[in-house]
Scaffold this motif. Structure first.
Motif, PDB file in Angstrom:
ATOM      1  N   ALA A   1       8.213   8.216  -5.053  1.00 38.97           N
ATOM      2  CA  ALA A   1       8.666   7.804  -3.729  1.00 38.97           C
ATOM      3  C   ALA A   1       9.208   9.008  -2.969  1.00 38.97           C
ATOM      4  O   ALA A   1       9.906   9.846  -3.540  1.00 38.97           O
ATOM      5  N   PRO A   2       8.926   9.108  -1.664  1.00 36.40           N
ATOM      6  CA  PRO A   2       9.468  10.213  -0.858  1.00 36.40           C
ATOM      7  C   PRO A   2      10.997  10.193  -0.846  1.00 36.40           C
ATOM      8  O   PRO A   2      11.615   9.147  -1.041  1.00 36.40           O
ATOM      9  N   GLU A   3      11.598  11.351  -0.586  1.00 36.78           N
ATOM     10  CA  GLU A   3      13.052  11.454  -0.581  1.00 36.78           C
ATOM     11  C   GLU A   3      13.695  10.613   0.509  1.00 36.78           C
ATOM     12  O   GLU A   3      14.869  10.234   0.398  1.00 36.78           O
ATOM     13  N   THR A   4      12.940  10.301   1.564  1.00 39.75           N
ATOM     14  CA  THR A   4      13.503   9.512   2.660  1.00 39.75           C
ATOM     15  C   THR A   4      13.612   8.033   2.300  1.00 39.75           C
ATOM     16  O   THR A   4      14.209   7.264   3.056  1.00 39.75           O
ATOM     17  N   LEU A   5      13.035   7.628   1.184  1.00 33.79           N
ATOM     18  CA  LEU A   5      13.124   6.240   0.762  1.00 33.79           C
ATOM     19  C   LEU A   5      14.232   6.091  -0.280  1.00 33.79           C
ATOM     20  O   LEU A   5      14.246   6.791  -1.289  1.00 33.79           O
TER      21      LEU A   5
ATOM     22  N   PHE B   1      12.354  -0.611  -2.346  1.00 32.06           N
ATOM     23  CA  PHE B   1      12.467   0.617  -1.558  1.00 32.06           C
ATOM     24  C   PHE B   1      12.744   0.267  -0.100  1.00 32.06           C
ATOM     25  O   PHE B   1      12.267  -0.740   0.421  1.00 32.06           O
ATOM     26  N   TRP B   2      13.524   1.124   0.569  1.00 35.44           N
ATOM     27  CA  TRP B   2      13.763   0.991   1.994  1.00 35.44           C
ATOM     28  C   TRP B   2      13.996   2.387   2.569  1.00 35.44           C
ATOM     29  O   TRP B   2      14.342   3.326   1.851  1.00 35.44           O
ATOM     30  N   HIS B   3      13.815   2.520   3.871  1.00 31.56           N
ATOM     31  CA  HIS B   3      14.009   3.825   4.494  1.00 31.56           C
ATOM     32  C   HIS B   3      15.494   4.091   4.683  1.00 31.56           C
ATOM     33  O   HIS B   3      16.289   3.187   4.929  1.00 31.56           O
ATOM     34  N   GLU B   4      15.859   5.356   4.576  1.00 27.39           N
ATOM     35  CA  GLU B   4      17.264   5.740   4.675  1.00 27.39           C
ATOM     36  C   GLU B   4      17.883   5.373   6.027  1.00 27.39           C
ATOM     37  O   GLU B   4      19.102   5.214   6.133  1.00 27.39           O
TER      38      GLU B   4
ATOM     39  N   ASP C   1       0.862  -1.180   0.000  1.00 25.77           N
ATOM     40  CA  ASP C   1       0.000   0.000   0.000  1.00 25.77           C
ATOM     41  C   ASP C   1       0.898   1.229   0.000  1.00 25.77           C
ATOM     42  O   ASP C   1       1.483   1.578   1.028  1.00 25.77           O
ATOM     43  N   PRO C   2       1.067   1.880  -1.156  1.00 27.65           N
ATOM     44  CA  PRO C   2       1.967   3.040  -1.227  1.00 27.65           C
ATOM     45  C   PRO C   2       1.645   4.129  -0.215  1.00 27.65           C
ATOM     46  O   PRO C   2       2.528   4.876   0.206  1.00 27.65           O
ATOM     47  N   THR C   3       0.366   4.203   0.205  1.00 32.73           N
ATOM     48  CA  THR C   3      -0.041   5.238   1.152  1.00 32.73           C
ATOM     49  C   THR C   3       0.678   5.089   2.490  1.00 32.73           C
ATOM     50  O   THR C   3       1.059   6.070   3.131  1.00 32.73           O
ATOM     51  N   TYR C   4       0.872   3.847   2.913  1.00 28.27           N
ATOM     52  CA  TYR C   4       1.461   3.597   4.224  1.00 28.27           C
ATOM     53  C   TYR C   4       2.870   3.028   4.145  1.00 28.27           C
ATOM     54  O   TYR C   4       3.477   2.737   5.173  1.00 28.27           O
ATOM     55  N   ALA C   5       3.397   2.844   2.938  1.00 32.19           N
ATOM     56  CA  ALA C   5       4.708   2.207   2.778  1.00 32.19           C
ATOM     57  C   ALA C   5       5.797   2.963   3.536  1.00 32.19           C
ATOM     58  O   ALA C   5       6.621   2.355   4.221  1.00 32.19           O
ATOM     59  N   GLN C   6       5.816   4.288   3.437  1.00 30.19           N
ATOM     60  CA  GLN C   6       6.880   5.063   4.080  1.00 30.19           C
ATOM     61  C   GLN C   6       6.867   4.867   5.589  1.00 30.19           C
ATOM     62  O   GLN C   6       7.912   4.673   6.213  1.00 30.19           O
ATOM     63  N   THR C   7       5.684   4.910   6.197  1.00 27.32           N
ATOM     64  CA  THR C   7       5.575   4.753   7.645  1.00 27.32           C
ATOM     65  C   THR C   7       6.059   3.384   8.088  1.00 27.32           C
ATOM     66  O   THR C   7       6.808   3.255   9.072  1.00 27.32           O
TER      67      THR C   7
ATOM     68  N   LEU D   1       8.105   1.326   6.477  1.00 28.71           N
ATOM     69  CA  LEU D   1       9.537   1.185   6.230  1.00 28.71           C
ATOM     70  C   LEU D   1      10.355   1.965   7.260  1.00 28.71           C
ATOM     71  O   LEU D   1      11.394   1.502   7.728  1.00 28.71           O
ATOM     72  N   GLU D   2       9.888   3.147   7.625  1.00 32.68           N
ATOM     73  CA  GLU D   2      10.605   3.971   8.594  1.00 32.68           C
ATOM     74  C   GLU D   2      10.631   3.317   9.966  1.00 32.68           C
ATOM     75  O   GLU D   2      11.642   3.355  10.677  1.00 32.68           O
ATOM     76  N   SER D   3       9.513   2.688  10.349  1.00 28.05           N
ATOM     77  CA  SER D   3       9.432   2.057  11.664  1.00 28.05           C
ATOM     78  C   SER D   3      10.206   0.750  11.726  1.00 28.05           C
ATOM     79  O   SER D   3      10.535   0.271  12.821  1.00 28.05           O
TER      80      SER D   3
END
Length: 304
Positions: free
Chosen positions: A157-161, A277-280, A134-140, A142-144
Motif C-alpha cells: 500500500a502507498p504511504e499515503t494510505l 485502507f483509507w487516505h490520510e 482494484d488495487p491499481t485505482y484504489a489510491q485515487t 480513496l484520495e478523492s
C-alpha cells in the motif's frame, strides 16, 4: 434575507429542530431552554420565509424547504467544527451521501450483512455500496473520497494510505464431494497435477498469491479457469473437476458448503492479512472514524 442575519446558534437550532421534529427535544439536544428554542424557531421562520415545521395531527413535520436545506446545514456544521477543532460530534443519522467500500464479493459475504444491519440500527439513511476492489485505482478513489474504505489483502500500500488490521485468514482447497481426490489426503503432487480455478476480481495475469508462494518453492499449478468472483468459483467447483483454493473463513460462510469437500493441506498454510485502507486526508474525519469502527465490528463478527 442577508447571511449576516444568520448566526451559528441559529444554524445549530435549525439542524436540531428538523432532526428532532420537536421544540422541546431540539432544545435538549443543543442545551437551550424551551423558550429560547421557540424564539429561535420564530427567527428562523422569519429569516427563511418558511414555516420549517408544521403540525400534522399530534406531531410536527418538516416542510419540503426544511428537508432540502437540512443536509447542507449539517454538512456545514461538521466541516466548520472539524476545521476549527479537528473533530466534530458526528451523528450518523445526518449522513446522506452514499457510503462506498471497495472490496471483493468474498469479503462482502463476511461483513456486508453485519455492516448493513449496524448502519440501519444507527439510523443511517444513506445507501451502502460495494464496488470491486482494484488495487491499481484504489489510491485515487480513496484520495478523492469517491470510496471511503478499501478492504482486502493489499500487500504493497502507498504511504499515503493508512490502514487497520481486520483479521488473519488462511487458505483451503475445495472440490466437489464426488471428486476422485475427495476423501483422501491431498498430496502436493496431486494438487499440482489437477486443474484449478483462479479468482481474479479485476482480471489480469492468471496467477495469484498461491501461485507466487508455489513458485518460490519451484512449483507451478495448472490454471484452467479464471473468474472474477469467489462465489462463482465455489459454484463452479460443484459441476467440474476443477479445484479452487480460497480463503477458509469465506468458504465456511457459504450456504452450500456442505456440497463441497474442503481440505487444508500444510502446503496451503499461507497467511492472509486482511486490512482496511483509507487516505490520510480522512484520518481524522469524524465520519470516517465512525465508519472504521463500524466496519471493524462487522468484520470481526463475520469472521467467527
Amino acid at each position: 434575507m442577508n447571511i449576516d442575519d444568520m448566526d451559528l446558534n441559529l444554524l445549530r437550532a435549525l439542524d436540531a429542530l428538523i432532526l428532532e421534529r420537536s421544540v422541546s427535544r431540539a432544545a435538549e439536544r443543543v442545551e437551550l431552554s424551551q423558550p429560547a428554542m421557540s424564539n429561535a424557531l420564530r427567527r428562523l421562520r422569519a429569516l427563511l420565509d418558511d414555516q420549517l415545521l408544521v403540525r400534522s395531527g399530534n406531531q410536527m413535520v418538516p416542510t419540503p424547504r426544511a428537508l432540502e436545506i437540512q443536509p447542507v446545514v449539517r454538512s456545514a456544521l461538521d466541516e466548520l467544527s472539524n476545521a476549527l477543532f479537528g473533530t466534530a460530534d458526528f451523528d450518523p443519522r445526518h449522513h446522506t451521501a452514499p457510503i462506498t467500500i471497495a472490496t471483493t464479493d468474498g469479503d462482502v459475504s463476511k461483513f456486508g450483512a453485519n455492516l448493513h444491519r449496524q448502519l440501519s440500527e444507527a439510523g443511517v439513511k444513506a445507501p451502502l455500496r460495494f464496488i470491486n476492489l482494484d488495487p491499481t485505482y484504489a489510491q485515487t478513489l480513496l484520495e478523492s473520497g469517491a470510496v471511503s474504505l478499501a478492504v482486502g489483502a493489499i500487500d504493497m500500500a502507498p504511504e499515503t494510505l493508512q490502514q487497520m488490521r481486520l483479521d488473519d485468514e488462511t487458505f483451503c482447497c475445495v472440490m466437489r464431494n464426488d471428486h476422485k481426490l475427495a476423501g483422501h489426503e491431498l498430496s502436493l503432487d496431486n494438487y499440482l497435477a489437477s486443474e484449478h480455478i483462479l479468482v481474479a476480481p479485476m482480471g489480469g495475469a492468471p496467477r495469484g498469491m498461491i501461485d507466487s508462494a508455489l513458485e518460490r518453492e519451484g512449483h507451478v499449478r495448472r490454471i484452467a479457469l479464471v473468474v472474477p468472483s469467489f462465489l462463482a468459483a465455489l459454484e463452479l467447483t460443484q459441476s467440474t473437476n476443477l479445484l479452487a483454493t480460497l480463503p477458509a473463513k469465506m468458504v465456511a460462510k457459504w450456504s452450500n458448503v456442505a456440497k463441497l469437500h474442503v481440505t487444508k493441506p500444510d502446503y496451503l498454510r499461507i497467511g492472509i492479512r486482511m486490512r482496511a485502507f483509507w487516505h490520510e486526508r480522512f484520518g481524522k474525519s469524524p465520519f470516517h472514524i465512525w465508519l472504521r469502527q463500524e466496519l471493524y465490528k462487522a468484520y470481526k463478527a463475520g469472521s467467527k
